[in-house]
Design a protein around this motif. Structure first.
Motif, PDB file in Angstrom:
ATOM      1  N   MET A 199       0.836  -1.171  -0.001  1.00  0.00           N
ATOM      2  CA  MET A 199       0.082   0.207   0.175  1.00  0.00           C
ATOM      3  C   MET A 199       0.831   1.298  -0.062  1.00  0.00           C
ATOM      4  N   CYS A 200       0.476   2.219  -0.871  1.00  0.00           N
ATOM      5  CA  CYS A 200       1.178   3.493  -0.711  1.00  0.00           C
ATOM      6  C   CYS A 200       0.106   4.528  -1.175  1.00  0.00           C
ATOM      7  N   VAL A 201       0.026   5.597  -0.104  1.00  0.00           N
ATOM      8  CA  VAL A 201      -0.872   6.612  -0.105  1.00  0.00           C
ATOM      9  C   VAL A 201      -0.056   7.837  -0.442  1.00  0.00           C
ATOM     10  N   ALA A 202      -0.490   8.330  -1.624  1.00  0.00           N
ATOM     11  CA  ALA A 202       0.091   9.763  -2.005  1.00  0.00           C
ATOM     12  C   ALA A 202      -0.893  10.967  -1.884  1.00  0.00           C
ATOM     13  N   THR A 203      -0.558  12.111  -2.412  1.00  0.00           N
ATOM     14  CA  THR A 203      -1.501  13.123  -2.405  1.00  0.00           C
ATOM     15  C   THR A 203      -2.609  12.907  -3.044  1.00  0.00           C
ATOM     16  N   GLU A 204      -2.829  12.718  -4.185  1.00  0.00           N
ATOM     17  CA  GLU A 204      -3.818  12.609  -5.132  1.00  0.00           C
ATOM     18  C   GLU A 204      -4.183  10.957  -5.723  1.00  0.00           C
ATOM     19  N   PHE A 205      -3.472  10.135  -5.400  1.00  0.00           N
ATOM     20  CA  PHE A 205      -3.895   8.686  -5.707  1.00  0.00           C
ATOM     21  C   PHE A 205      -3.216   7.907  -4.560  1.00  0.00           C
ATOM     22  N   ALA A 206      -3.706   6.643  -4.594  1.00  0.00           N
ATOM     23  CA  ALA A 206      -3.347   5.518  -3.594  1.00  0.00           C
ATOM     24  C   ALA A 206      -3.060   4.194  -4.413  1.00  0.00           C
ATOM     25  N   MET A 207      -1.967   3.410  -4.029  1.00  0.00           N
ATOM     26  CA  MET A 207      -1.896   1.984  -4.753  1.00  0.00           C
ATOM     27  C   MET A 207      -2.185   0.839  -3.668  1.00  0.00           C
ATOM     28  N   VAL A 208      -2.875   0.036  -3.911  1.00  0.00           N
ATOM     29  CA  VAL A 208      -3.145  -0.999  -3.116  1.00  0.00           C
ATOM     30  C   VAL A 208      -3.139  -2.486  -3.732  1.00  0.00           C
ATOM     31  N   LEU A 226     -10.239   5.389   1.014  1.00  0.00           N
ATOM     32  CA  LEU A 226      -9.313   6.326   0.123  1.00  0.00           C
ATOM     33  C   LEU A 226     -10.184   6.964  -0.873  1.00  0.00           C
ATOM     34  N   GLU A 227     -10.848   6.499  -1.478  1.00  0.00           N
ATOM     35  CA  GLU A 227     -11.802   7.535  -2.586  1.00  0.00           C
ATOM     36  C   GLU A 227     -12.383   8.718  -1.760  1.00  0.00           C
ATOM     37  N   GLU A 228     -13.017   8.421  -0.714  1.00  0.00           N
ATOM     38  CA  GLU A 228     -13.782   9.444   0.228  1.00  0.00           C
ATOM     39  C   GLU A 228     -12.539  10.766   0.573  1.00  0.00           C
ATOM     40  N   SER A 229     -11.463  10.279   0.433  1.00  0.00           N
ATOM     41  CA  SER A 229     -10.468  11.371   0.560  1.00  0.00           C
ATOM     42  C   SER A 229      -9.942  12.118  -0.363  1.00  0.00           C
ATOM     43  N   GLY A 230     -10.521  11.606  -1.922  1.00  0.00           N
ATOM     44  CA  GLY A 230     -10.396  12.377  -2.965  1.00  0.00           C
ATOM     45  C   GLY A 230      -9.406  11.671  -3.976  1.00  0.00           C
ATOM     46  N   ARG A 231      -8.803  10.742  -3.335  1.00  0.00           N
ATOM     47  CA  ARG A 231      -7.731  10.063  -4.249  1.00  0.00           C
ATOM     48  C   ARG A 231      -8.278   9.203  -5.272  1.00  0.00           C
ATOM     49  N   GLU A 232      -7.601   8.986  -6.342  1.00  0.00           N
ATOM     50  CA  GLU A 232      -7.922   7.960  -7.328  1.00  0.00           C
ATOM     51  C   GLU A 232      -7.100   6.687  -6.954  1.00  0.00           C
TER      52      GLU A 232
END
Length: 318
Positions: A199-208, A226-232
């Protein structure tokens, strides 16, 4: 591509250059990503890891990241010292945490002089030391065990030997994070040893790596959060996780945000996944195949500095 910095992407980091690197036999039992090394190749492996860390630090500095590079000369038998993110973390507002480590020889990685350097260069208000929990058999290995959303104040945690719920609750209360814990399962039926591998959480996206979360409902809840936080959200396959695609970190450099990851991880990503990332962060692949033998990759090699720098010309009052 956005050029803005963010609280999620530090512009300064700590790295450790090892002189005696080797895959750690004490961590092999629960780290399925680790490769056993032949004893006769030990010196060549150590020299190669030294060069890889040197090159990675130079590349990130060239990108405008401030790299605090410390030497581990191997006197203390610390084969995993190249992964400092497990024993300490830093947080906005001047807070630092020291963590309890699962494997005994990893506890020797904690170095007070590194924390003192951070105090000298940055505004540190408090250091909270959880390492005493080791005596109670309670472990929480920093930003290996926890992947932070610094904006929404969420700590994502894959349950394992290295993420005890009591230690997690204590840390989360002190540092004002909401823990979101979930079970994982690798191809051998074992829990994934560290959350930051999948898992990686960046400013505008996340990879899981959702394929490694066997409870589909829980996986959907993590995705929704994660999507609720506005990330793709980018779903990584189990094969991509094996190639360390989840073990990446977003940093801020001279030309904006970048995603630091290994060359192996970069090459495993699809064209579509790269396009999503590159809308907000440049991809910066680093060649660290020797370090990856120890079961960790670029994210594990980097401890982000989320502290305010001291002003060098400030007048000191005595």
């Amino acid at each position: 591509m956005s050029r803005l910095q963010s609280i999620q992407a530090p512009s300064a980091i700590v790295m450790i250059r090892p002189h005696g690197f080797t895959p750690n036999p004490e961590t092999a039992a629960d780290n399925a990503f680790q490769t056993r090394a032949a004893k006769e190749a030990a010196q060549a492996i150590a020299q190669s890891a030294y060069r890889e860390v040197t090159s990675a630090a130079e590349r990130l500095e060239a990108e405008g990241v401030r790299v605090h590079l410390f030497e581990d000369r191997g006197e203390r038998d610390t084969p995993d010292s190249v992964f400092p993110n497990n024993w300490f973390s830093t947080h906005p507002g001047g807070h630092v945490a020291l963590f309890p480590m699962y494997c005994e020889n990893r506890r020797r990685e904690r170095r007070p002089e590194i924390i003192e350097t951070l105090k000298a260069d940055y505004r540190v208000q408090e250091v909270i030391d959880y390492s005493g929990l080791e005596h109670d058999g309670l472990f929480l290995e920093g930003t290996g065990a926890m992947v932070f959303d610094h904006v929404a104040r969420v700590a994502y945690v894959a349950r394992s030997n290295r993420a005890d719920p009591v230690a997690l609750e204590r840390f989360s209360t002190h540092f004002n994070f909401e823990p979101v814990a979930f079970d994982t399962c690798d191809a051998a039926g074992q829990p994934v040893y560290h959350t930051n591998v999948l898992m990686c959480v960046a400013t505008e996206f996340a990879m899981v790596g959702f394929d490694l979360i066997p409870d589909r409902r829980r996986a959907d809840e993590v995705r929704a959060r994660l999507e609720e936080s506005g990330r793709e959200v980018i779903a990584l396959s189990a094969a991509q996780i094996t190639d360390f695609a989840g073990n990446a970190i977003e940093l801020s450099g001279r030309d904006g945000r970048m995603l630091a990851l290994s060359r192996r991880a970069h090459d495993s990503l699809t064209t579509q996944q790269k396009a999503v990332i590159e809308r907000s962060a440049r991809l910066v692949p680093l060649a660290v195949p020797t370090v990856e033998m120890a079961g960790g990759s670029v994210r594990c090699m980097i401890a982000g500095v989320h502290l305010a720098p001291r002003q060098r010309n400030a007048v000191r009052l005595h």
